[in-house]
Design an enzyme around this catalytic site. Sequence first.
Site, PDB file in Angstrom:
ATOM      1  N   LYS A  76      32.195 -58.125  81.263  1.00 17.40           N
ATOM      2  CA  LYS A  76      32.308 -59.354  80.465  1.00 17.40           C
ATOM      3  C   LYS A  76      31.032 -60.181  80.660  1.00 17.40           C
ATOM      4  O   LYS A  76      30.348 -60.054  81.701  1.00 17.40           O
ATOM      5  CB  LYS A  76      33.502 -60.185  80.966  1.00 17.40           C
ATOM      6  CG  LYS A  76      34.821 -59.512  80.701  1.00 17.40           C
ATOM      7  CD  LYS A  76      35.294 -59.889  79.333  1.00 17.40           C
ATOM      8  CE  LYS A  76      36.605 -59.226  79.022  1.00 17.40           C
ATOM      9  NZ  LYS A  76      36.995 -59.394  77.640  1.00 17.40           N
ATOM     10  N   ALA A 127      37.467 -50.271  70.913  1.00 19.96           N
ATOM     11  CA  ALA A 127      38.030 -49.428  71.976  1.00 19.96           C
ATOM     12  C   ALA A 127      38.956 -50.272  72.834  1.00 19.96           C
ATOM     13  O   ALA A 127      38.746 -51.473  72.973  1.00 19.96           O
ATOM     14  CB  ALA A 127      36.913 -48.854  72.832  1.00 19.96           C
ATOM     15  N   LYS A 183      27.159 -62.183  65.573  1.00 16.02           N
ATOM     16  CA  LYS A 183      28.429 -61.706  66.147  1.00 16.02           C
ATOM     17  C   LYS A 183      29.109 -62.849  66.890  1.00 16.02           C
ATOM     18  O   LYS A 183      30.333 -62.998  66.832  1.00 16.02           O
ATOM     19  CB  LYS A 183      28.166 -60.513  67.076  1.00 16.02           C
ATOM     20  CG  LYS A 183      29.414 -59.994  67.755  1.00 16.02           C
ATOM     21  CD  LYS A 183      29.527 -58.483  67.767  1.00 16.02           C
ATOM     22  CE  LYS A 183      30.916 -57.996  68.106  1.00 16.02           C
ATOM     23  NZ  LYS A 183      31.070 -57.500  69.465  1.00 16.02           N
ATOM     24  N   ASN A 255      44.166 -56.032  64.770  1.00 16.13           N
ATOM     25  CA  ASN A 255      43.650 -56.085  66.162  1.00 16.13           C
ATOM     26  C   ASN A 255      44.183 -57.271  66.934  1.00 16.13           C
ATOM     27  O   ASN A 255      44.347 -58.356  66.378  1.00 16.13           O
ATOM     28  CB  ASN A 255      42.131 -56.319  66.153  1.00 16.13           C
ATOM     29  CG  ASN A 255      41.351 -55.053  66.091  1.00 16.13           C
ATOM     30  OD1 ASN A 255      41.850 -54.055  65.624  1.00 16.13           O
ATOM     31  ND2 ASN A 255      40.110 -55.141  66.559  1.00 16.13           N
ATOM     32  N   SER A 258      39.742 -59.520  71.686  1.00 19.63           N
ATOM     33  CA  SER A 258      39.515 -59.396  73.131  1.00 19.63           C
ATOM     34  C   SER A 258      39.946 -60.660  73.880  1.00 19.63           C
ATOM     35  O   SER A 258      40.491 -60.592  74.979  1.00 19.63           O
ATOM     36  CB  SER A 258      38.042 -59.097  73.394  1.00 19.63           C
ATOM     37  OG  SER A 258      37.238 -60.068  72.759  1.00 19.63           O
TER      38      SER A 258
HETATM   39  O1  KPL Z   1      34.864 -58.721  68.479  1.00 19.34           O
HETATM   40  C1  KPL Z   1      36.030 -58.972  68.336  1.00 19.34           C
HETATM   41  C2  KPL Z   1      36.800 -59.246  69.545  1.00 19.34           C
HETATM   42  O2  KPL Z   1      37.997 -59.014  69.580  1.00 19.34           O
HETATM   43  O3  KPL Z   1      36.174 -59.691  70.525  1.00 19.34           O
HETATM   44  C3  KPL Z   1      36.617 -59.101  66.947  1.00 19.34           C
HETATM   45  C4  KPL Z   1      35.556 -58.798  65.941  1.00 19.34           C
HETATM   46  C5  KPL Z   1      37.138 -60.478  66.758  1.00 19.34           C
HETATM   47  C6  KPL Z   1      37.675 -58.081  66.669  1.00 19.34           C
HETATM   48  O4  KPL Z   1      38.874 -58.326  67.293  1.00 19.34           O
END
Ligand code: KPL
Length: 306
Positions: A76, A127, A183, A255, A258
């Site tokens: 991290k 992942a 990002k 998703n 994270s």
């Molecule tokens: O990068 C991501 C994360 O979860 O840290 C995203 C793009 C928001 C995808 O979940």
Amino acid sequence: MTTHWILGPGAIGRLLAHSLAPLVDVSVIGRRALPSRQLLTAPEGKVRVQHLTSLTAKQLVADAPEPPAFVHITTKAMAAEAALSSISSVLPSSTSLVLWQNGFYAQPRITQTWPGPVLCATTTQGAYLTGDDGVVHAGRGPTFVGDLDNQHTGLAEALAALLSEAGLTASAVPDIRSRLWQKLAVNAAINPLVALHGVRNGELRGDAYSGRVMAVVQEAVAILTKEGVLPPNGGEGDAAWLALVWQVVENTANNKASMLQDVEAKRLTEREAILGPLIECAERYGLRCEVLKGLDQELALLEARF
Ligand code: KPL
């Protein structure tokens, strides 16, 4: 065979180790050793078993092995510098580092202090871990590699070629700084909201959250524009940034981000690496950032309960 050390055996670290292992000599280094028999589930569902060398930082330092060609730091963001310090006594200061962190915290700090080449990588490979011996490669996406001062183009090209040969499509780019900030902006728009409300990324499209996403993007764009970061995909203004954020929300609708995974596991989040640099820039330029500060404070309160 060249040697690559992977410092931080999380999901991206283990995906990298599985992918590189057929091509180079790989060791995975963490705070505790992992079983050597490791499973990788490919996006298509096929499971591959590989034996990976796994060591603790203490074992590595005690063994003092031949130095590697590359050290990939896949911890991290807030743990990257301490992880590097834990093995730096056995690393020549000319060793090439590759930083895989989210945000824009570890990258400028380590670039300024490490004497050797420091490459930064940003990836949209998905992942997640399934335990001490398993990682699922959930989705493929491009990886971009470069250094903040554009002094190591050849090295970035060589690494990108190796990653691509390993099945992780990568390109060397001259604008890694902008790509890291882009990002970061996407992560700032998605991660705090989903982490605070315990929802999957796709929920942000609904009325309950979409206005808040737009408010974050608006503040972030004003800051990034001052910081000289170009809008993504050659676009212009807020619209280009919003389009990117909604595209990522769409692509990752199912998703758990994270940051939500961190909150659920009661781990400290990456708020300091994602919201911190935006707030710090806003303060430097005298720009408003109430929305970003509000999210940061809410996350800090949540983390204080862990
Ligand atoms: O990068 C991501 C994360 O979860 O840290 C995203 C793009 C928001 C995808 O979940």
